[in-house]
Design a protein around this motif. Structure first.
Motif, PDB file in Angstrom:
ATOM      1  N   ARG A  18       9.047 -81.916  39.245  1.00  0.00           N
ATOM      2  CA  ARG A  18       9.643 -82.686  37.980  1.00  0.00           C
ATOM      3  C   ARG A  18       8.728 -83.977  37.735  1.00  0.00           C
ATOM      4  O   ARG A  18       8.325 -84.484  38.731  1.00  0.00           O
ATOM      5  CB  ARG A  18      11.255 -83.161  38.503  1.00  0.00           C
ATOM      6  N   VAL A  19       8.892 -84.342  36.671  1.00  0.00           N
ATOM      7  CA  VAL A  19       7.809 -85.497  36.288  1.00  0.00           C
ATOM      8  C   VAL A  19       8.719 -86.736  36.510  1.00  0.00           C
ATOM      9  O   VAL A  19      10.057 -86.815  36.113  1.00  0.00           O
ATOM     10  CB  VAL A  19       7.442 -85.396  34.848  1.00  0.00           C
ATOM     11  N   LYS A  20       8.033 -87.773  37.017  1.00  0.00           N
ATOM     12  CA  LYS A  20       8.873 -89.235  36.926  1.00  0.00           C
ATOM     13  C   LYS A  20       9.379 -89.467  35.803  1.00  0.00           C
ATOM     14  O   LYS A  20       8.776 -89.380  34.795  1.00  0.00           O
ATOM     15  CB  LYS A  20       7.795 -90.128  37.906  1.00  0.00           C
ATOM     16  N   SER A  21      10.318 -90.425  35.936  1.00  0.00           N
ATOM     17  CA  SER A  21      11.177 -90.874  34.585  1.00  0.00           C
ATOM     18  C   SER A  21      10.129 -92.006  33.852  1.00  0.00           C
ATOM     19  O   SER A  21      10.245 -91.770  32.732  1.00  0.00           O
ATOM     20  CB  SER A  21      12.335 -91.640  34.996  1.00  0.00           C
ATOM     21  N   ASP A  22       9.205 -92.588  34.528  1.00  0.00           N
ATOM     22  CA  ASP A  22       8.172 -93.415  33.791  1.00  0.00           C
ATOM     23  C   ASP A  22       7.173 -92.851  33.395  1.00  0.00           C
ATOM     24  O   ASP A  22       6.163 -93.418  32.891  1.00  0.00           O
ATOM     25  CB  ASP A  22       7.617 -94.550  34.759  1.00  0.00           C
ATOM     26  N   GLY A  23       6.984 -91.328  33.780  1.00  0.00           N
ATOM     27  CA  GLY A  23       5.716 -90.628  33.404  1.00  0.00           C
ATOM     28  C   GLY A  23       4.545 -90.985  33.768  1.00  0.00           C
ATOM     29  O   GLY A  23       3.379 -90.563  33.568  1.00  0.00           O
ATOM     30  N   ALA A 221       3.631 -85.626  31.245  1.00  0.00           N
ATOM     31  CA  ALA A 221       4.906 -85.106  30.513  1.00  0.00           C
ATOM     32  C   ALA A 221       5.113 -83.838  30.872  1.00  0.00           C
ATOM     33  O   ALA A 221       4.323 -82.891  30.995  1.00  0.00           O
ATOM     34  CB  ALA A 221       4.871 -85.653  29.087  1.00  0.00           C
ATOM     35  N   GLU A 222       6.384 -83.388  30.831  1.00  0.00           N
ATOM     36  CA  GLU A 222       6.763 -81.934  30.793  1.00  0.00           C
ATOM     37  C   GLU A 222       6.409 -81.201  29.424  1.00  0.00           C
ATOM     38  O   GLU A 222       6.394 -81.918  28.681  1.00  0.00           O
ATOM     39  CB  GLU A 222       8.293 -81.886  31.136  1.00  0.00           C
TER      40      GLU A 222
END
Length: 249
Positions: A18-23, A221-222
């Motif tokens: 999963r990508v971190k929320s802050d990208g 980004a996903e």
């Protein structure tokens, strides 16, 4: 002949990243880590060469945080004789790793360097080629078959058009493809034996290597979500949709 086998600690291939929320990157907190599968194939190939009497010593190398010791112990459980951890908290990019390996090649003088063709976290496929260039060694990449005799390695490698066979003089750098072998199952007795094998820890500074990053990641980004598919009643409807909606014909 000594074989040097670099191994990388990566997120386990069964884990959905999963990508971190802050990208800023991939979230690796509390996720299972394991040896890069291509590197596992490299260790297995080195062990098989040792079983044939071609290789006399296998040295596993890993670069990164202290937890990389676990990856080295796994390599030693497969059959490596000793391990070297180049410990650093810095973000390691392929060029930095290649420079570290070049310093270790100069120190250990291996007859063969076997490493995975790429890591499954960044898919760079650069370290082996960069190492060969820095160390001025012949290279054979994407190996699906390796035969070593009379001071040369005959490597069958996978290319777009099929298979290519190359012969390189030793010492040389080889990178492994998936079809080279199937790594053996690590048994509990070998895991226990690996705990007693020597593991040396050094810092990049001691090797005279600057591991500072040369590339800056701007954003991670996903992939975009794919829209759901639809069913059509007949070929005519399919052709109409491809022509009028998708506009691909």
């Amino acid at each position: 002949m000594k074989a040097l086998v670099p191994v990388k600690r990566v997120v386990d291939y069964n884990v959905k990243v999963r990508v971190k929320s802050d990208g800023t990157g991939v979230d690796i907190a509390n996720v299972k880590m394991s040896m890069n599968p291509f590197d596992e194939i490299a260790v297995e190939e080195a062990v098989r060469l040792k079983e044939k009497g071609i290789v006399t010593e296998i040295v596993a190398v890993s670069c990164g945080v202290s937890q990389c010791q676990e990856t080295l112990r796994t390599a030693m459980a497969i059959g490596a004789d000793r391990g070297i951890l180049v410990e650093t908290d810095a973000e390691l990019q392929p060029l930095a790793v290649a420079k570290i390996l070049k310093a270790l090649v100069d120190k250990e003088q291996p007859g063969l360097v076997i490493l995975g063709k790429q890591a499954i976290d960044d898919d760079c496929n650069q370290t082996g080629q960069m190492l060969a260039a820095l160390a001025d060694l012949p290279q054979a990449t994407f190996a699906s078959k390796v035969e070593v005799a009379d001071g040369r390695a005959v490597v069958t490698r996978e290319v777009d058009g099929g298979l290519e066979t190359v012969s390189v003089a030793l010492p040389a750098v080889l990178t492994t493809d998936l079809r080279l072998n199937e790594p053996r199952y690590v048994t509990l007795p070998n895991i226990m034996k690996a705990k007693k094998k020597p593991l040396e820890t050094v810092k990049p500074d001691a090797l005279g290597v600057d591991v500072g990053p040369r590339i800056k990641t701007l954003q991670v980004a996903e992939p975009a979500k794919r829209s759901a598919g639809i069913k059509v009643a007949d070929v005519a409807t399919l052709v109409a949709k491809l022509k009028n909606e998708a506009k691909v014909i």
